[in-house]
Design an enzyme around this catalytic site. Structure first.
Site, short mmCIF file in Angstrom:
data_model
loop_
_atom_site.label_atom_id
_atom_site.label_comp_id
_atom_site.label_asym_id
_atom_site.label_seq_id
_atom_site.Cartn_x
_atom_site.Cartn_y
_atom_site.Cartn_z
N CYS A 9 0.85 -1.21 0.00
CA CYS A 9 0.00 0.00 0.00
C CYS A 9 0.88 1.25 0.00
O CYS A 9 0.56 2.24 -0.66
CB CYS A 9 -0.93 0.02 1.22
SG CYS A 9 -2.36 -1.08 1.06
N ASP A 32 10.65 -6.61 -8.33
CA ASP A 32 10.89 -7.17 -7.00
C ASP A 32 12.28 -6.73 -6.53
O ASP A 32 13.24 -6.73 -7.28
CB ASP A 32 10.80 -8.71 -7.06
CG ASP A 32 10.68 -9.32 -5.67
OD1 ASP A 32 9.60 -9.86 -5.37
OD2 ASP A 32 11.66 -9.25 -4.88
N ASN A 88 1.65 -16.63 -3.96
CA ASN A 88 1.86 -17.37 -2.72
C ASN A 88 0.69 -17.11 -1.78
O ASN A 88 0.33 -15.95 -1.53
CB ASN A 88 3.18 -16.94 -2.06
CG ASN A 88 4.38 -17.42 -2.84
OD1 ASN A 88 4.38 -18.52 -3.37
ND2 ASN A 88 5.41 -16.58 -2.93
N GLY A 94 5.28 -19.42 1.87
CA GLY A 94 6.32 -18.41 2.00
C GLY A 94 5.82 -17.00 1.75
O GLY A 94 6.62 -16.10 1.48
N THR A 96 5.15 -13.43 2.38
CA THR A 96 5.74 -12.52 3.37
C THR A 96 5.04 -11.17 3.37
O THR A 96 5.10 -10.44 4.36
CB THR A 96 7.24 -12.31 3.11
OG1 THR A 96 7.42 -11.83 1.78
CG2 THR A 96 8.02 -13.60 3.33
N HIS A 99 -0.54 -8.57 1.02
CA HIS A 99 -1.31 -7.73 0.09
C HIS A 99 -1.22 -8.49 -1.23
O HIS A 99 -0.11 -8.70 -1.75
CB HIS A 99 -0.67 -6.34 -0.01
CG HIS A 99 -1.30 -5.41 -1.02
ND1 HIS A 99 -1.60 -4.09 -0.72
CD2 HIS A 99 -1.65 -5.59 -2.31
CE1 HIS A 99 -2.13 -3.51 -1.79
NE2 HIS A 99 -2.16 -4.41 -2.78
N HIS A 101 -0.58 -10.22 -4.47
CA HIS A 101 0.32 -9.87 -5.57
C HIS A 101 0.62 -11.09 -6.41
O HIS A 101 0.59 -12.22 -5.93
CB HIS A 101 1.62 -9.24 -5.04
CG HIS A 101 2.33 -10.07 -4.02
ND1 HIS A 101 1.94 -10.10 -2.69
CD2 HIS A 101 3.38 -10.92 -4.12
CE1 HIS A 101 2.74 -10.92 -2.03
NE2 HIS A 101 3.62 -11.43 -2.87
P1 AMP Z 1 5.66 -13.18 -1.19
O1 AMP Z 1 6.71 -14.08 -0.59
O2 AMP Z 1 4.83 -13.85 -2.23
O3 AMP Z 1 4.84 -12.48 -0.13
O4 AMP Z 1 6.47 -12.08 -1.98
C1 AMP Z 1 6.80 -10.83 -1.49
C2 AMP Z 1 7.84 -10.26 -2.42
O5 AMP Z 1 7.91 -8.86 -2.20
C3 AMP Z 1 9.25 -10.82 -2.20
O6 AMP Z 1 9.71 -11.42 -3.41
C4 AMP Z 1 10.07 -9.59 -1.82
O7 AMP Z 1 11.37 -9.61 -2.36
C5 AMP Z 1 9.24 -8.45 -2.40
N1 AMP Z 1 9.37 -7.15 -1.75
C6 AMP Z 1 9.28 -6.89 -0.43
N2 AMP Z 1 9.44 -5.57 -0.20
C7 AMP Z 1 9.62 -4.99 -1.42
C8 AMP Z 1 9.83 -3.65 -1.85
N3 AMP Z 1 9.90 -2.62 -1.00
N4 AMP Z 1 9.99 -3.42 -3.19
C9 AMP Z 1 9.92 -4.45 -4.07
N5 AMP Z 1 9.71 -5.73 -3.71
C10 AMP Z 1 9.57 -6.00 -2.41
ZN ZN Z 2 -1.72 -3.31 1.13
#
Ligand code: AMP
Ligand code: ZN
Length: 112
Positions: A9, A32, A88, A94, A96, A99, A101
């Site tokens: 967000c 990413d 995911n 996994g 993390t 939100h 995506h």
């Molecule tokens: P997930 O594990 O599916 O929740 O993927 C989250 C992804 O967000 C991971 O691949 C992180 O490297 C990426 N991520 C986290 N913070 C940022 C950020 N500030 N800018 C770009 N990617 C991010």
């Molecule tokens: Zn959000």
């Protein structure tokens, strides 16, 4: 809806910088920060919701919209030869960032 504690967000709001490759009124696509392939993009809905399991009719329309846009965005960003989409769902997968995506992975031959 937005969540003031959510990193995506904050990216949508421009409060955290990102390398944007596409934006419209419904979705944002950016690189990413820790790429797992030569090309690793994240497509996020501007509307905050946490999990694929929170899907409803309205959100499914949004997901459909994103899926219709992704082929062109992927092709324009070095994935013309193929790419993989990943969502995911939850901790065991996994996830993390809570939100929704879609990972777009490509730019090379991907290992399974
Ligand atoms: P997930 O594990 O599916 O929740 O993927 C989250 C992804 O967000 C991971 O691949 C992180 O490297 C990426 N991520 C986290 N913070 C940022 C950020 N500030 N800018 C770009 N990617 C991010
Ligand atoms: Zn959000």
């Amino acid at each position: 809806m937005t969540d003031k504690n959510c990193v995506f967000c904050k990216i949508v709001a421009g409060e955290i910088p990102s390398q944007k490759v596409y934006e419209d009124d419904k979705m944002l696509v950016f690189r990413d920060i820790e790429p797992k392939a030569k090309v690793h993009l994240l497509a996020v809905a501007k509307d905050h919701f946490k999990l694929l399991s929170e899907m409803d009719g309205e959100r499914a329309e949004l997901l459909k919209y994103m899926l219709c846009k992704i082929p062109e965005i992927a092709a324009e960003n070095g994935c013309g030869n193929g790419y993989r989409l990943v969502i995911n769902q939850g901790e065991d997968a996994g996830q993390t960032v809570f939100h929704l995506h879609i990972h777009i992975l490509g730019g090379e031959i991907l290992p399974w």
